[in-house]
Design an enzyme around this catalytic site. Structure first.
Site, mmCIF file in Angstrom:
data_model
loop_
_atom_site.group_PDB
_atom_site.id
_atom_site.type_symbol
_atom_site.label_atom_id
_atom_site.label_comp_id
_atom_site.label_asym_id
_atom_site.label_seq_id
_atom_site.Cartn_x
_atom_site.Cartn_y
_atom_site.Cartn_z
ATOM 1 N N PHE A 12 0.814 -1.219 0.000
ATOM 2 C CA PHE A 12 0.000 0.000 0.000
ATOM 3 C C PHE A 12 0.853 1.278 0.000
ATOM 4 N N ILE A 62 13.225 -10.006 2.058
ATOM 5 C CA ILE A 62 14.216 -9.166 2.758
ATOM 6 C C ILE A 62 15.059 -9.961 3.759
ATOM 7 N N SER A 87 2.098 -6.101 8.185
ATOM 8 C CA SER A 87 1.599 -4.820 8.692
ATOM 9 C C SER A 87 0.243 -4.866 9.396
ATOM 10 N N THR A 135 6.020 2.954 12.801
ATOM 11 C CA THR A 135 4.625 3.266 13.124
ATOM 12 C C THR A 135 4.496 3.952 14.479
ATOM 13 N N ASP A 136 3.381 4.642 14.666
ATOM 14 C CA ASP A 136 3.108 5.240 15.976
ATOM 15 C C ASP A 136 2.709 4.178 17.009
ATOM 16 N N GLU A 137 2.382 2.959 16.529
ATOM 17 C CA GLU A 137 1.908 1.924 17.463
ATOM 18 C C GLU A 137 2.984 1.483 18.448
ATOM 19 N N TYR A 161 2.430 -7.266 16.382
ATOM 20 C CA TYR A 161 2.868 -6.382 15.290
ATOM 21 C C TYR A 161 3.677 -5.207 15.837
ATOM 22 N N SER A 162 3.098 -4.468 16.808
ATOM 23 C CA SER A 162 3.796 -3.264 17.269
ATOM 24 C C SER A 162 5.079 -3.624 18.018
ATOM 25 N N ALA A 163 5.071 -4.795 18.685
ATOM 26 C CA ALA A 163 6.297 -5.231 19.367
ATOM 27 C C ALA A 163 7.393 -5.535 18.350
ATOM 28 N N LYS A 165 7.665 -4.145 15.367
ATOM 29 C CA LYS A 165 8.123 -2.868 14.808
ATOM 30 C C LYS A 165 9.008 -2.133 15.829
ATOM 31 N N ASN A 190 -1.986 6.262 11.275
ATOM 32 C CA ASN A 190 -2.742 5.444 10.311
ATOM 33 C C ASN A 190 -2.865 6.115 8.945
ATOM 34 N N ARG A 225 -8.077 6.711 16.134
ATOM 35 C CA ARG A 225 -6.879 6.670 15.312
ATOM 36 C C ARG A 225 -6.696 8.042 14.677
ATOM 37 N N HIS A 299 -6.702 -4.364 22.370
ATOM 38 C CA HIS A 299 -6.996 -3.237 21.460
ATOM 39 C C HIS A 299 -6.538 -1.885 22.033
HETATM 40 P P1 NAD Z 1 1.424 -3.611 3.278
HETATM 41 O O1 NAD Z 1 1.103 -4.819 4.104
HETATM 42 O O2 NAD Z 1 0.384 -3.021 2.411
HETATM 43 O O3 NAD Z 1 2.683 -3.923 2.349
HETATM 44 C C1 NAD Z 1 3.794 -4.637 2.789
HETATM 45 C C2 NAD Z 1 4.649 -4.996 1.584
HETATM 46 O O4 NAD Z 1 5.813 -5.681 2.066
HETATM 47 C C3 NAD Z 1 3.942 -5.928 0.601
HETATM 48 O O5 NAD Z 1 4.185 -5.506 -0.719
HETATM 49 C C4 NAD Z 1 4.609 -7.271 0.857
HETATM 50 O O6 NAD Z 1 4.639 -8.127 -0.281
HETATM 51 C C5 NAD Z 1 6.010 -6.850 1.275
HETATM 52 N N1 NAD Z 1 6.673 -7.853 2.110
HETATM 53 C C6 NAD Z 1 6.170 -8.494 3.203
HETATM 54 N N2 NAD Z 1 7.066 -9.382 3.668
HETATM 55 C C7 NAD Z 1 8.161 -9.276 2.871
HETATM 56 C C8 NAD Z 1 9.428 -9.922 2.858
HETATM 57 N N3 NAD Z 1 9.748 -10.870 3.764
HETATM 58 N N4 NAD Z 1 10.323 -9.560 1.913
HETATM 59 C C9 NAD Z 1 10.015 -8.612 0.981
HETATM 60 N N5 NAD Z 1 8.823 -7.996 0.934
HETATM 61 C C10 NAD Z 1 7.910 -8.313 1.876
HETATM 62 O O7 NAD Z 1 1.979 -2.550 4.318
HETATM 63 P P2 NAD Z 1 1.796 -0.966 4.355
HETATM 64 O O8 NAD Z 1 0.530 -0.642 5.025
HETATM 65 O O9 NAD Z 1 2.091 -0.425 3.013
HETATM 66 O O10 NAD Z 1 2.975 -0.578 5.367
HETATM 67 C C11 NAD Z 1 4.297 -0.361 4.885
HETATM 68 C C12 NAD Z 1 5.206 -0.013 6.044
HETATM 69 O O11 NAD Z 1 4.709 1.161 6.696
HETATM 70 C C13 NAD Z 1 5.261 -1.091 7.130
HETATM 71 O O12 NAD Z 1 6.587 -1.166 7.589
HETATM 72 C C14 NAD Z 1 4.335 -0.575 8.214
HETATM 73 O O13 NAD Z 1 4.745 -1.053 9.473
HETATM 74 C C15 NAD Z 1 4.522 0.909 8.090
HETATM 75 N N6 NAD Z 1 3.387 1.750 8.492
HETATM 76 C C16 NAD Z 1 2.134 1.495 8.008
HETATM 77 C C17 NAD Z 1 1.079 2.338 8.354
HETATM 78 C C18 NAD Z 1 -0.318 2.128 7.819
HETATM 79 O O14 NAD Z 1 -1.247 2.806 8.241
HETATM 80 N N7 NAD Z 1 -0.538 1.215 6.879
HETATM 81 C C19 NAD Z 1 1.312 3.431 9.205
HETATM 82 C C20 NAD Z 1 2.605 3.639 9.707
HETATM 83 C C21 NAD Z 1 3.636 2.809 9.329
HETATM 84 O O1 DAU Z 2 -1.097 3.504 13.508
HETATM 85 C C1 DAU Z 2 -0.380 3.003 12.421
HETATM 86 C C2 DAU Z 2 -0.837 1.597 12.125
HETATM 87 O O2 DAU Z 2 -2.141 1.699 11.570
HETATM 88 C C3 DAU Z 2 0.086 0.839 11.182
HETATM 89 O O3 DAU Z 2 1.323 0.662 11.806
HETATM 90 C C4 DAU Z 2 -0.495 -0.521 10.813
HETATM 91 O O4 DAU Z 2 0.315 -1.158 9.849
HETATM 92 C C5 DAU Z 2 -1.880 -0.307 10.229
HETATM 93 O O5 DAU Z 2 -2.486 -1.561 9.963
HETATM 94 C C6 DAU Z 2 -2.747 0.493 11.201
HETATM 95 O O6 DAU Z 2 -3.062 -0.297 12.385
HETATM 96 P P1 DAU Z 2 -4.524 -0.263 13.050
HETATM 97 O O7 DAU Z 2 -4.707 -1.488 13.836
HETATM 98 O O8 DAU Z 2 -4.761 1.037 13.726
HETATM 99 O O9 DAU Z 2 -5.411 -0.274 11.697
HETATM 100 P P2 DAU Z 2 -6.697 -1.103 11.263
HETATM 101 O O10 DAU Z 2 -7.175 -0.518 9.976
HETATM 102 O O11 DAU Z 2 -6.495 -2.569 11.329
HETATM 103 O O12 DAU Z 2 -7.757 -0.721 12.397
HETATM 104 C C7 DAU Z 2 -8.092 0.641 12.654
HETATM 105 C C8 DAU Z 2 -9.095 0.660 13.799
HETATM 106 O O13 DAU Z 2 -10.338 0.086 13.337
HETATM 107 C C9 DAU Z 2 -8.681 -0.180 14.988
HETATM 108 O O14 DAU Z 2 -9.103 0.470 16.174
HETATM 109 C C10 DAU Z 2 -9.443 -1.491 14.818
HETATM 110 C C11 DAU Z 2 -10.712 -1.057 14.113
HETATM 111 N N1 DAU Z 2 -11.299 -2.043 13.152
HETATM 112 C C12 DAU Z 2 -10.499 -2.578 12.218
HETATM 113 C C13 DAU Z 2 -10.994 -3.480 11.300
HETATM 114 C C14 DAU Z 2 -10.105 -4.110 10.267
HETATM 115 C C15 DAU Z 2 -12.656 -2.335 13.228
HETATM 116 O O15 DAU Z 2 -13.399 -1.816 14.080
HETATM 117 N N2 DAU Z 2 -13.155 -3.234 12.314
HETATM 118 C C16 DAU Z 2 -12.377 -3.831 11.354
HETATM 119 O O16 DAU Z 2 -12.896 -4.641 10.576
#
Ligand code: NAD
Ligand code: DAU
Length: 357
Positions: A12, A62, A87, A135-137, A161-163, A165, A190, A225, A299
């Protein structure tokens, strides 16, 4: 010409970042996207840039030292932007091991390979940077109105997950402190926007509203969030690479705190508003779709970023307000139903049924 090695670029945020960088720098940069293409990685996310001369893709894990070393041997990499990770918090609760492997061991391997490639006498290649995307988590859960995560907030992760990271952040910091390695860390809130896999709150809700499925809200729906449009995160990463101080960490967020239930209602209202009045889906789109389900284990109640440091030191500010960002996102999902159909076929159905049974 700067060469970037982007890990997880088919996911993403990684794919949005690659779009952002080519949009900004055009043919003045090279990007090598290294991705293992797990369930979350999708090369379709990069279809429109795959033929650019500056872009190349390497399918690699990786954690694979030989494969990553080969990428460094074949390319004169200046910057590593490390996104690749497992993630999703819910998946980490069900299967923690892969999170330790990818997020901790994978990051360690990336650091080791970059360190070997960049070592020059007592120091490192001029201008080399390793940006670890975190991440902020890692800071845990906030209690009390008006409290925020600062860069100095102690780490207190709760989910596997957060542990994982948090562990990877500490390893990055250890490489800075021990070897003087040129790394920086961003801790972002997020993200939402195009190409987000429908296991996360916003794309699940958009997809379910459009398909007339129930909207599973965990617990009382009042967890908070702090939402940031993904292109604002991409801009922050670019600015930290360019102007951040080695060894520093920067919190990224736009002061956009919302309860989950507010987000779900905004999505329902916005989709209703954006669909033509005579669209037959209008009839089933209402708040009755909301279904409160069992809460996530452990949670976290509230996340909220204080972005003061990145704002004052680097001049980053978010550009997209939530009202615009959510419309852009919903529009993207309207226009990419085939993308959604493809990513929700196969294994996804099994995941969804087990997760929301
Ligand atoms: P995502 O799950 O959408 O994408 C992860 C990507 O990493 C995928 O393309 C996957 O194929 C690749 N990947 C997974 N394992 C791999 C491996 N062993 N080797 C090579 N590639 C691998 O994740 P995202 O939401 O795009 O998050 C990207 C980064 O940003 C993560 O490090 C996440 O912790 C961090 N982050 C995410 C958010 C969020 O809200 N999504 C917020 C803050 C930080
Ligand atoms: O804060 C940054 C983080 O945000 C990133 O590090 C993570 O990779 C990313 O997945 C995200 O984590 P969250 O757990 O906050 O995101 P998620 O979209 O899974 O959930 C957001 C909130 O919504 C959380 O309080 C759980 C709730 N939720 C989530 C899902 C999937 C629901 O209530 N229903 C759902 O079906």
């Amino acid at each position: 010409m700067k060469t970037y090695l982007v890990t997880g670029g088919a996911g993403f945020i990684g794919s949005n970042f690659i779009h952002y960088m080519f949009g900004k720098y055009g043919d003045a940069i090279k990007i090598i996207n290294v991705d293992a293409l797990t369930y979350a990685g999708n090369l379709e996310n990069l279809k429109d840039i795959e033929d650019l001369p500056g872009y190349s893709f390497v399918k690699a894990d990786i954690c694979d030292k030989d494969a990553i070393t080969e990428v460094f041997d074949k390319n004169d990499v200046d910057v590593v932007v490390h996104f690749a990770a497992e993630s999703h918090v819910d998946r980490s609760i069900r299967d923690p091991e892969i999170f330790a492997r990818t997020n901790v061991i994978g990051t360690l391997n990336m650091l080791n390979c970059a360190r070997s490639a960049w070592e020059r006498g007592d120091g490192f290649k001029e201008g080399a940077r390793f940006l670890h995307v975190s991440t902020d988590e890692v800071y845990g859960s906030l209690t009390g109105e008006g409290t925020y995560f600062y860069e100095t907030t102690p780490y207190d992760p709760h989910s596997p997950y957060s542990a994982s990271k948090a562990s990877s952040d500490f390893i990055v910091k250890a490489y800075v402190d021990t070897y003087g390695f040129p790394a920086l860390i961003t801790n972002c809130s997020n993200n939402y926007g195009p190409y987000q896999f429908p296991e996360k709150l916003i794309p699940i809700m958009i997809n379910n509203v459009l398909s007339g499925k129930s909207l599973p809200v965990y617990g009382d729906g009042k967890n908070v969030r702090d939402w940031l449009y993904v292109m604002d995160h991409a801009k922050a990463i670019d600015m930290v690479i360019e102007s951040g101080r080695i060894g520093e960490k920067y919190n990224v967020g736009g002061h956009n705190e919302k309860q989950n239930i507010e987000i779900v209602k905004i999505i329902i209202d916005t989709i209703k508003d954006m669909l033509p009045e005579d669209d037959k889906r209008q009839a089933h789109i209402n708040y009755d779709l909301i279904t409160y389900v069992e809460d996530r284990k452990g949670h976290d109640r509230r996340y909220a970023i204080a972005p003061d440091k990145i704002s004052s030191e680097i001049g980053w500010e978010p550009e997209t307000c939530f009202e615009d960002g959510i419309r852009l996102t919903i529009r993207w999902y309207f226009d990419h139903r085939e993308w959604m159909d493809r990513v929700t076929s196969g294994d996804y159905q099994k995941y969804y049924e087990e997760m929301y049974k």
